[in-house]
Design a protein around this motif. Structure first.
Motif, PDB file in Angstrom:
ATOM      1  N   HIS A  49      14.875  40.269  33.680  1.00 27.55           N
ATOM      2  CA  HIS A  49      15.971  39.876  34.569  1.00 27.55           C
ATOM      3  C   HIS A  49      17.343  40.269  34.011  1.00 27.55           C
ATOM      4  O   HIS A  49      18.275  39.467  33.985  1.00 27.55           O
ATOM      5  CB  HIS A  49      15.919  38.384  34.865  1.00 27.55           C
ATOM      6  CG  HIS A  49      14.592  37.944  35.388  1.00 27.55           C
ATOM      7  ND1 HIS A  49      14.169  38.244  36.671  1.00 27.55           N
ATOM      8  CD2 HIS A  49      13.562  37.267  34.805  1.00 27.55           C
ATOM      9  CE1 HIS A  49      12.959  37.760  36.846  1.00 27.55           C
ATOM     10  NE2 HIS A  49      12.559  37.172  35.742  1.00 27.55           N
ATOM     11  N   ASN A  51      19.405  42.537  35.319  1.00 28.59           N
ATOM     12  CA  ASN A  51      20.375  42.864  36.357  1.00 28.59           C
ATOM     13  C   ASN A  51      20.360  41.884  37.520  1.00 28.59           C
ATOM     14  O   ASN A  51      20.721  42.254  38.635  1.00 28.59           O
ATOM     15  CB  ASN A  51      20.111  44.285  36.873  1.00 28.59           C
ATOM     16  CG  ASN A  51      20.371  45.311  35.809  1.00 28.59           C
ATOM     17  OD1 ASN A  51      21.403  45.281  35.164  1.00 28.59           O
ATOM     18  ND2 ASN A  51      19.439  46.212  35.611  1.00 28.59           N
ATOM     19  N   ASP A  52      19.967  40.657  37.281  1.00 27.87           N
ATOM     20  CA  ASP A  52      19.914  39.680  38.368  1.00 27.87           C
ATOM     21  C   ASP A  52      21.290  39.381  38.967  1.00 27.87           C
ATOM     22  O   ASP A  52      21.439  39.261  40.168  1.00 27.87           O
ATOM     23  CB  ASP A  52      19.281  38.370  37.886  1.00 27.87           C
ATOM     24  CG  ASP A  52      17.774  38.408  37.949  1.00 27.87           C
ATOM     25  OD1 ASP A  52      17.231  39.409  38.471  1.00 27.87           O
ATOM     26  OD2 ASP A  52      17.135  37.457  37.488  1.00 27.87           O
ATOM     27  N   ASP A  53      22.297  39.259  38.122  1.00 27.19           N
ATOM     28  CA  ASP A  53      23.600  38.862  38.615  1.00 27.19           C
ATOM     29  C   ASP A  53      24.500  40.039  38.955  1.00 27.19           C
ATOM     30  O   ASP A  53      25.594  39.854  39.453  1.00 27.19           O
ATOM     31  CB  ASP A  53      24.295  37.974  37.585  1.00 27.19           C
ATOM     32  CG  ASP A  53      24.428  38.664  36.239  1.00 27.19           C
ATOM     33  OD1 ASP A  53      23.648  39.592  35.974  1.00 27.19           O
ATOM     34  OD2 ASP A  53      25.298  38.269  35.454  1.00 27.19           O
ATOM     35  N   LYS A  56      22.359  42.708  42.807  1.00 27.86           N
ATOM     36  CA  LYS A  56      21.750  42.147  44.015  1.00 27.86           C
ATOM     37  C   LYS A  56      22.831  41.971  45.073  1.00 27.86           C
ATOM     38  O   LYS A  56      23.273  40.877  45.373  1.00 27.86           O
ATOM     39  CB  LYS A  56      21.066  40.821  43.710  1.00 27.86           C
ATOM     40  CG  LYS A  56      19.752  40.978  42.999  1.00 27.86           C
ATOM     41  CD  LYS A  56      19.023  39.667  42.957  1.00 27.86           C
ATOM     42  CE  LYS A  56      17.638  39.853  42.400  1.00 27.86           C
ATOM     43  NZ  LYS A  56      16.887  38.635  42.350  1.00 27.86           N
ATOM     44  N   ASP A  58      23.765  42.581  48.917  1.00 31.78           N
ATOM     45  CA  ASP A  58      23.247  42.838  50.248  1.00 31.78           C
ATOM     46  C   ASP A  58      24.419  43.012  51.215  1.00 31.78           C
ATOM     47  O   ASP A  58      25.580  42.800  50.854  1.00 31.78           O
ATOM     48  CB  ASP A  58      22.352  41.671  50.708  1.00 31.78           C
ATOM     49  CG  ASP A  58      21.045  41.617  49.931  1.00 31.78           C
ATOM     50  OD1 ASP A  58      20.524  42.688  49.579  1.00 31.78           O
ATOM     51  OD2 ASP A  58      20.557  40.489  49.702  1.00 31.78           O
ATOM     52  N   ASP A  61      26.783  40.180  51.545  1.00 31.79           N
ATOM     53  CA  ASP A  61      27.671  39.940  50.410  1.00 31.79           C
ATOM     54  C   ASP A  61      28.930  40.793  50.481  1.00 31.79           C
ATOM     55  O   ASP A  61      29.912  40.510  49.790  1.00 31.79           O
ATOM     56  CB  ASP A  61      26.944  40.237  49.100  1.00 31.79           C
ATOM     57  CG  ASP A  61      25.740  39.340  48.882  1.00 31.79           C
ATOM     58  OD1 ASP A  61      25.803  38.160  49.280  1.00 31.79           O
ATOM     59  OD2 ASP A  61      24.734  39.818  48.319  1.00 31.79           O
ATOM     60  N   THR A  84      22.366  49.437  54.437  1.00 31.08           N
ATOM     61  CA  THR A  84      21.137  49.218  53.670  1.00 31.08           C
ATOM     62  C   THR A  84      20.449  50.535  53.329  1.00 31.08           C
ATOM     63  O   THR A  84      20.071  50.767  52.169  1.00 31.08           O
ATOM     64  CB  THR A  84      20.181  48.300  54.455  1.00 31.08           C
ATOM     65  OG1 THR A  84      20.885  47.116  54.818  1.00 31.08           O
ATOM     66  CG2 THR A  84      18.973  47.935  53.632  1.00 31.08           C
ATOM     67  N   TYR A  88      20.164  52.292  49.592  1.00 25.36           N
ATOM     68  CA  TYR A  88      18.816  52.535  49.093  1.00 25.36           C
ATOM     69  C   TYR A  88      18.622  54.008  48.727  1.00 25.36           C
ATOM     70  O   TYR A  88      18.205  54.335  47.609  1.00 25.36           O
ATOM     71  CB  TYR A  88      17.801  52.097  50.146  1.00 25.36           C
ATOM     72  CG  TYR A  88      16.361  52.338  49.779  1.00 25.36           C
ATOM     73  CD1 TYR A  88      15.719  51.517  48.872  1.00 25.36           C
ATOM     74  CD2 TYR A  88      15.653  53.383  50.344  1.00 25.36           C
ATOM     75  CE1 TYR A  88      14.392  51.730  48.539  1.00 25.36           C
ATOM     76  CE2 TYR A  88      14.329  53.614  50.017  1.00 25.36           C
ATOM     77  CZ  TYR A  88      13.695  52.784  49.113  1.00 25.36           C
ATOM     78  OH  TYR A  88      12.384  53.005  48.781  1.00 25.36           O
TER      79      TYR A  88
END
Length: 169
Positions: A49, A51-53, A56, A58, A61, A84, A88
């Motif tokens: 984890h 790069n969790d903060d 992420k 979307d 956000d 999106t 991607y």
């Protein structure tokens, strides 16, 4: 014959020349499984984890329409899809172009960092600690010889002083 204890007999044999077939097979399997060729998880690519903060992000956000200010539903859906899909595929394109060169650069960097830590930093620190130990003993002797009697005398001198406070009206 004449020994107080018997020499231990090892059933598996020497680690370099095992006697039994099972241990020989284990050693050959260990030689085949290399740390650098271990299997990687293609589903969970961030198991620690890291790069969790950070990444992420979307659509919600970044882009949001407050109550009372809404665009057409079709525009909102098209914007969501565009954001999106672009994020991607552009990430995939960048990682395809720069992923291997960056991995090479980071691999070299961490190899140099490890080399310097193992062959330069730790030996210097250990050498410093060995050398400073001798100096600290001499310093400690000097402090105990010269400073301790001085501070003890000053402490005794000031310990006999008594102060009283009176309030006069």
């Amino acid at each position: 014959q004449g020994f107080l204890y018997t020499a231990p007999i090892r059933e598996q044999g020497n680690i370099y020349k095992p006697n039994n077939k099972m241990m020989a097979d284990e050693l050959s399997e260990k030689a085949v499984h290399d740390v650098h060729t271990k299997e990687i998880d293609l589903v969970n690519r961030d198991p620690k984890h890291l790069n969790d903060d950070v990444v992420k992000i979307d659509f919600e956000d970044v882009i949001a329409e407050p109550e009372g200010t809404h665009s057409f539903d079709g525009i909102w859906k098209a914007s969501f899809t565009t954001f999106t899909v672009t994020k991607y595929w552009f990430y995939r394109l960048l990682s395809a172009i720069f992923g291997i060169p960056m991995a090479l650069i980071w691999g070299i960097y961490f190899a140099i960092l490890s080399f310097l830590h193992i062959w330069a930093v730790v030996p210097c620190i250990r050498s410093y600690l060995i050398e400073i130990q001798c100096i600290s003993r001499v310093y400690s002797i000097c402090i105990h010889t010269f400073c301790d009697p001085l501070f003890e005398a000053i402490g005794r001198m000031f310990s006999s002083i008594r102060a009283t406070v009176r309030k006069e009206i």
